[in-house]
Enzyme design. Structure first.
Site, PDB file in Angstrom:
ATOM      1  N   ASP A  13     107.826  39.212  24.231  1.00 53.12           N
ATOM      2  CA  ASP A  13     107.849  39.841  22.897  1.00 53.12           C
ATOM      3  C   ASP A  13     107.459  41.313  22.916  1.00 53.12           C
ATOM      4  O   ASP A  13     106.900  41.828  21.946  1.00 53.12           O
ATOM      5  CB  ASP A  13     106.924  39.073  21.917  1.00 53.12           C
ATOM      6  CG  ASP A  13     107.338  37.625  21.785  1.00 53.12           C
ATOM      7  OD1 ASP A  13     108.540  37.347  21.903  1.00 53.12           O
ATOM      8  OD2 ASP A  13     106.452  36.781  21.581  1.00 53.12           O
ATOM      9  N   LYS A  16     112.062  43.860  23.828  1.00 54.17           N
ATOM     10  CA  LYS A  16     113.225  44.014  24.722  1.00 54.17           C
ATOM     11  C   LYS A  16     114.534  44.135  23.941  1.00 54.17           C
ATOM     12  O   LYS A  16     115.371  44.977  24.244  1.00 54.17           O
ATOM     13  CB  LYS A  16     113.294  42.807  25.683  1.00 54.17           C
ATOM     14  CG  LYS A  16     112.073  42.684  26.594  1.00 54.17           C
ATOM     15  CD  LYS A  16     112.102  41.422  27.425  1.00 54.17           C
ATOM     16  CE  LYS A  16     111.860  40.159  26.640  1.00 54.17           C
ATOM     17  NZ  LYS A  16     110.510  39.998  26.096  1.00 54.17           N
ATOM     18  N   GLY A  40     113.282  35.142  21.705  1.00 53.83           N
ATOM     19  CA  GLY A  40     113.637  35.600  20.365  1.00 53.83           C
ATOM     20  C   GLY A  40     113.601  37.118  20.421  1.00 53.83           C
ATOM     21  O   GLY A  40     112.530  37.700  20.510  1.00 53.83           O
ATOM     22  N   GLN A 222     111.432  36.697  28.137  1.00 56.95           N
ATOM     23  CA  GLN A 222     110.003  36.473  28.412  1.00 56.95           C
ATOM     24  C   GLN A 222     109.393  37.734  29.040  1.00 56.95           C
ATOM     25  O   GLN A 222     109.848  38.827  28.732  1.00 56.95           O
ATOM     26  CB  GLN A 222     109.786  35.239  29.304  1.00 56.95           C
ATOM     27  CG  GLN A 222     110.100  33.909  28.614  1.00 56.95           C
ATOM     28  CD  GLN A 222     111.583  33.587  28.542  1.00 56.95           C
ATOM     29  OE1 GLN A 222     112.265  33.567  29.537  1.00 56.95           O
ATOM     30  NE2 GLN A 222     112.088  33.318  27.350  1.00 56.95           N
TER      31      GLN A 222
HETATM   32  P1  GDP Z   1     111.396  40.735  22.461  1.00 55.70           P
HETATM   33  O1  GDP Z   1     111.310  39.248  22.578  1.00 55.70           O
HETATM   34  O2  GDP Z   1     110.817  41.435  23.651  1.00 55.70           O
HETATM   35  O3  GDP Z   1     112.782  41.222  22.148  1.00 55.70           O
HETATM   36  O4  GDP Z   1     110.459  41.133  21.223  1.00 55.70           O
HETATM   37  P2  GDP Z   1     110.386  40.371  19.797  1.00 55.70           P
HETATM   38  O5  GDP Z   1     111.596  40.691  19.008  1.00 55.70           O
HETATM   39  O6  GDP Z   1     110.051  38.942  19.968  1.00 55.70           O
HETATM   40  O7  GDP Z   1     109.083  41.027  19.199  1.00 55.70           O
HETATM   41  C1  GDP Z   1     108.975  42.390  18.970  1.00 55.70           C
HETATM   42  C2  GDP Z   1     108.684  42.598  17.478  1.00 55.70           C
HETATM   43  O8  GDP Z   1     108.228  43.920  17.278  1.00 55.70           O
HETATM   44  C3  GDP Z   1     109.919  42.466  16.613  1.00 55.70           C
HETATM   45  O9  GDP Z   1     109.539  41.975  15.358  1.00 55.70           O
HETATM   46  C4  GDP Z   1     110.418  43.901  16.491  1.00 55.70           C
HETATM   47  O10 GDP Z   1     111.173  44.129  15.312  1.00 55.70           O
HETATM   48  C5  GDP Z   1     109.126  44.651  16.444  1.00 55.70           C
HETATM   49  N1  GDP Z   1     109.146  46.001  17.030  1.00 55.70           N
HETATM   50  C6  GDP Z   1     109.822  46.453  18.118  1.00 55.70           C
HETATM   51  N2  GDP Z   1     109.475  47.729  18.406  1.00 55.70           N
HETATM   52  C7  GDP Z   1     108.554  48.080  17.486  1.00 55.70           C
HETATM   53  C8  GDP Z   1     107.790  49.266  17.259  1.00 55.70           C
HETATM   54  O11 GDP Z   1     107.866  50.242  17.991  1.00 55.70           O
HETATM   55  N3  GDP Z   1     106.905  49.249  16.210  1.00 55.70           N
HETATM   56  C9  GDP Z   1     106.758  48.168  15.393  1.00 55.70           C
HETATM   57  N4  GDP Z   1     105.888  48.244  14.406  1.00 55.70           N
HETATM   58  N5  GDP Z   1     107.465  47.041  15.574  1.00 55.70           N
HETATM   59  C10 GDP Z   1     108.337  46.990  16.615  1.00 55.70           C
HETATM   60  P1  IMO Z   2     110.891  36.565  24.584  1.00 56.67           P
HETATM   61  O1  IMO Z   2     112.144  36.676  25.416  1.00 56.67           O
HETATM   62  C1  IMO Z   2     106.793  35.040  24.315  1.00 56.67           C
HETATM   63  C2  IMO Z   2     105.972  31.207  26.286  1.00 56.67           C
HETATM   64  C3  IMO Z   2     105.650  30.019  25.398  1.00 56.67           C
HETATM   65  C4  IMO Z   2     104.745  29.232  26.335  1.00 56.67           C
HETATM   66  C5  IMO Z   2     105.380  29.465  27.706  1.00 56.67           C
HETATM   67  C6  IMO Z   2     106.312  28.348  28.154  1.00 56.67           C
HETATM   68  O2  IMO Z   2     111.129  36.556  23.135  1.00 56.67           O
HETATM   69  O3  IMO Z   2     109.892  37.580  25.038  1.00 56.67           O
HETATM   70  P2  IMO Z   2     108.760  27.589  27.451  1.00 56.67           P
HETATM   71  O4  IMO Z   2     109.322  27.145  26.142  1.00 56.67           O
HETATM   72  O5  IMO Z   2     109.465  28.778  28.041  1.00 56.67           O
HETATM   73  O6  IMO Z   2     108.648  26.469  28.440  1.00 56.67           O
HETATM   74  O7  IMO Z   2     107.253  28.043  27.128  1.00 56.67           O
HETATM   75  O8  IMO Z   2     106.108  30.676  27.596  1.00 56.67           O
HETATM   76  N1  IMO Z   2     107.263  31.894  25.951  1.00 56.67           N
HETATM   77  C7  IMO Z   2     107.339  33.078  25.346  1.00 56.67           C
HETATM   78  N2  IMO Z   2     106.370  33.887  24.837  1.00 56.67           N
HETATM   79  N3  IMO Z   2     108.081  35.451  24.293  1.00 56.67           N
HETATM   80  C8  IMO Z   2     109.059  34.673  24.808  1.00 56.67           C
HETATM   81  O9  IMO Z   2     110.333  35.094  24.942  1.00 56.67           O
HETATM   82  C9  IMO Z   2     108.710  33.407  25.335  1.00 56.67           C
HETATM   83  N4  IMO Z   2     109.412  32.402  25.899  1.00 56.67           N
HETATM   84  C10 IMO Z   2     108.503  31.476  26.282  1.00 56.67           C
HETATM   85  O10 IMO Z   2     105.003  30.413  24.226  1.00 56.67           O
HETATM   86  O11 IMO Z   2     103.467  29.831  26.364  1.00 56.67           O
HETATM   87 MG    MG Z   3     110.554  37.605  21.518  1.00 54.05          MG
END
Ligand code: GDP
Ligand code: IMO
Ligand code: MG
Length: 424
Positions: A13, A16, A40, A222
Site C-alpha cells: 500500500d 504503487k 488493491g 504487496q
Molecule cells: P498500492 O497498493 O501500493 O497501490 O497503494 P494503495 O492504493 O493500497 O494505498 C495508497 C493510498 O494512498 C491510496 O488511497 C492512494 O489514493 C493514496 N495516495 C497515494 N499517494 C498519495 C499521496 O502522496 N498523498 C496522499 N495523501 N495519499 C496518497
Molecule cells: P498491495 O498490492 C498490504 C498482507 C495481508 C496479510 C499478508 C498475507 O495493495 O500493496 P495474503 O492474502 O496475501 O495471503 O495475505 O499480506 N497483504 C497486503 N498488505 N497491501 C497488499 O497489497 C497486500 N496483499 C497482502 O494483509 O498480512
Molecule cells: Mg494496496
C-alpha cells in the site's frame, strides 16, 4: 531494451498504482508479475477514483498494452467483476489486456482453504486478505495447480480433480463453507468471460517486445517486507514480491532488468498480523491513520501506522537493487512539529542496523528526529516550492539510504506528483 520494475519497499500500500499510472506514458507495455486480488492499487485523476486488484495500473493511459504475467494468481470471478466495472465506466480492456496462459487460477475452494487455515491458526493467524492466495501458490509449488491455459485443455477434469483434493482437506479441517456453491457459479461465469481476452504465452510476447525495442514497466504488488523469502515470515504473502520476482513472474532474464523504482511512504503502515518495529500505539499513530486515510482499499481494514523504518528500507533496497526512490504521502506529515525516522534497532544492549532474523516486541527503534515543515504541500507543482525542512528531510533520507529520491508525491491525484531534477 530492458524491463523497468516498480515495487513496494515496505508492507504494501505504498502507492504503487498511482505511480504506475503516472509513469505509463513513458512505456509501451505495463505488466503485473506476482500477487493477485490481494492487491488493491488506487488511482485518482479527473475527480475519479479506481481501485485495481488483478489488472495492471497502466490501463488508463491511452490504449497501452497491459499484461497479467505468469507469476500472478487470477480469480476469474473477481477479474470479471473488476473488468466489467471498468468497461461500464468506458474502459473496455478486451483489446489491450492480455493474460498469460501460465498464470495460476484461484479456485473457489482455494478461498475456502484460506479461511479454514486462518481459522485453524486461531490467535496466530496471518490476517490474510482471504482471497485464496496462499493455497493457490501452494498448489502451484506442489504441482497441483490449474492454470489459465488449462481452460482450453481438459479443463473440467483438471478442475474436478483439484476441487476433490481441496474438499478432502476441508473435511479434515472440519470446515464447511456455506458460500461455496454460489461462488462456484460466479467462478464459472468468470471462466467464460476470460475467453474474451487474448490468452498468451507471455514470456515469448514480452521477450519479443524487448527485441522490437518496446519499453516495458513491471508493476509489483504487496511490498518487499511481505516477500515469501525475505519478508517478516510467516507473516508474509505467498509470492516473491522482490525485484527477482519480476524475472520469474514474467520470464525475463536478470540481465534484462533496467531501472528499479522503489516506492515508500514518508512514514510506514502495515495491515494484518506480524511484526512492525516502528508501530505507534499512541495519538501520533492515530493521527497518521486519520490524515493518511489508512484503511485497506480492498478489505477496509484499519492499517497499523508508524514512523518510517530505515533499517527495513535499507534491507529492501539491498534485496531489490533499487536505482531510484519514490517517496509517497509526504503531505500526510505536513502538520507534524517533528518527524522521526528509525535509524537502528536496539536489541538488548546492542544497536543493530542490519535487518535481523528475529523481529519481536522487545526491539526498540532508535530514532533520528527532524523538524517538521508545517506547510501544506498538496498544491505544490515543483521542487522549487519545497520548504527548507522538507529538503532537509529528503537530504537526510538520501544520505541514509544511498539512493536518490526522484519522485515525491504530495496527494492522491495523478497531478500531485513532483518529478525532481536529475543530476548527471
Ligand atoms: P498500492 O497498493 O501500493 O497501490 O497503494 P494503495 O492504493 O493500497 O494505498 C495508497 C493510498 O494512498 C491510496 O488511497 C492512494 O489514493 C493514496 N495516495 C497515494 N499517494 C498519495 C499521496 O502522496 N498523498 C496522499 N495523501 N495519499 C496518497
Ligand atoms: P498491495 O498490492 C498490504 C498482507 C495481508 C496479510 C499478508 C498475507 O495493495 O500493496 P495474503 O492474502 O496475501 O495471503 O495475505 O499480506 N497483504 C497486503 N498488505 N497491501 C497488499 O497489497 C497486500 N496483499 C497482502 O494483509 O498480512
Ligand atoms: Mg494496496
Amino acid at each position: 531494451m530492458k524491463v523497468d520494475v516498480l515495487l513496494g519497499l515496505q508492507w504494501g500500500d505504498e502507492g504503487k498504482g498511482k505511480v504506475v499510472d503516472v509513469l505509463t506514458p513513458g512505456y509501451d507495455v505495463v505488466t503485473r508479475f506476482q500477487g493477485g486480488p490481494n492487491a488493491g492499487h488506487t488511482l485518482e485523476f479527473n475527480g475519479e477514483k479506481y481501485i485495481l486488484r488483478s489488472i495492471p495500473s497502466g490501463i488508463f493511459q491511452g490504449g497501452k498494452i497491459n499484461i497479467i504475467g505468469n507469476g500472478v494468481v487470477l480469480d476469474p470471478a473477481l477479474f470479471k467483476q473488476e473488468a466489467e466495472a471498468l468497461a461500464a465506466s468506458g474502459h473496455d480492456l478486451t483489446k489491450t489486456l492480455r493474460i498469460s496462459k501460465k498464470a495460476h487460477l484461484i479456485l473457489p475452494t482455494h478461498r475456502s482453504l484460506d479461511a479454514a487455515y486462518e481459522a485453524a491458526k486461531g490467535a496466530g493467524k496471518i490476517g490474510t486478505t482471504g482471497k485464496g492466495i496462499g493455497p493457490t501458490y501452494t498448489d502451484k509449488v506442489s504441482r497441483n495447480g490449474v492454470r489459465v491455459g488449462d481452460i482450453l485443455h481438459n479443463f473440467d477434469r483438471k478442475y474436478a480433480e483439484a476441487k476433490a483434493k481441496h474438499e478432502q482437506t476441508l473435511r479434515s479441517l472440519n470446515y464447511t463453507d456455506p458460500t461455496l456453491a454460489e461462488r462456484e457459479k460466479e467462478w464459472f461465469d468468470g471462466i467464460e468471460y476470460l475467453k474474451k481476452f487474448e490468452l498468451i504465452d507471455s514470456e515469448h510476447v514480452i521477450n519479443n517486445y524487448l527485441k522490437e525495442g518496446k519499453t516495458i514497466l513491471a508493476e509489483g504488488a504487496q511490498g518487499t517486507m511481505l516477500d515469501i523469502d525475505f519478508g517478516s515470515y510467516p507473516f508474509v504473502t505467498s509470492s516473491n514480491t522482490i525485484c527477482a520476482g519480476a524475472c520469474t513472474g514474467l520470464g525475463v532474464a536478470p540481465n534484462r532488468i533496467g531501472d528499479v523504482y522503489g516506492i515508500f511512504k514518508a512514514y510506514c503502515t502495515r495491515v494484518g498480523s506480524g511484526p512492525f518495529p516502528t508501530e505507534l500505539h499512541d495519538e501520533t499513530g492515530d493521527q497518521l491513520c486519520e490524515l493518511g486515510h489508512e484503511f485497506g482499499s480492498v478489505t477496509g481494514r484499519k492499517r497499523r501506522c508508524g514512523w518510517v523504518d530505515l533499517v527495513a528500507l535499507k534491507y529492501a533496497i539491498m534485496i531489490d537493487g533499487v536505482t531510484q526512490l519514490i517517496m509517497m504521502k509526504s503531505d500526510v506529515l505536513d502538520t507534524f512539529d517533528t518527524i522521526k525516522a528509525c535509524v537502528a534497532y536496539k536489541i538488548g544492549d546492542e544497536e543493530v542496523t542490519e535487518f535481523p532474523y528475529e523481529i519481536d516486541d522487545t526491539i526498540e527503534p532508535v530514532y533520528a528526529e527532524l523538524p517538521g515543515w508545517k506547510t501544506d504541500m498538496t498544491k505544490m507543482q515543483s521542487e522549487d516550492e519545497f520548504p527548507e525542512e522538507f529538503n532537509a528531510y529528503l537530504d537526510f533520507l538520501e544520505e541514509e539510504l544511498g539512493v536518490p529520491i526522484k519522485i515525491v508525491s504530495v496527494g492522491p491525484d495523478r497531478e500531485q506528483t513532483i518529478i525532481r531534477y536529475t543530476e548527471e
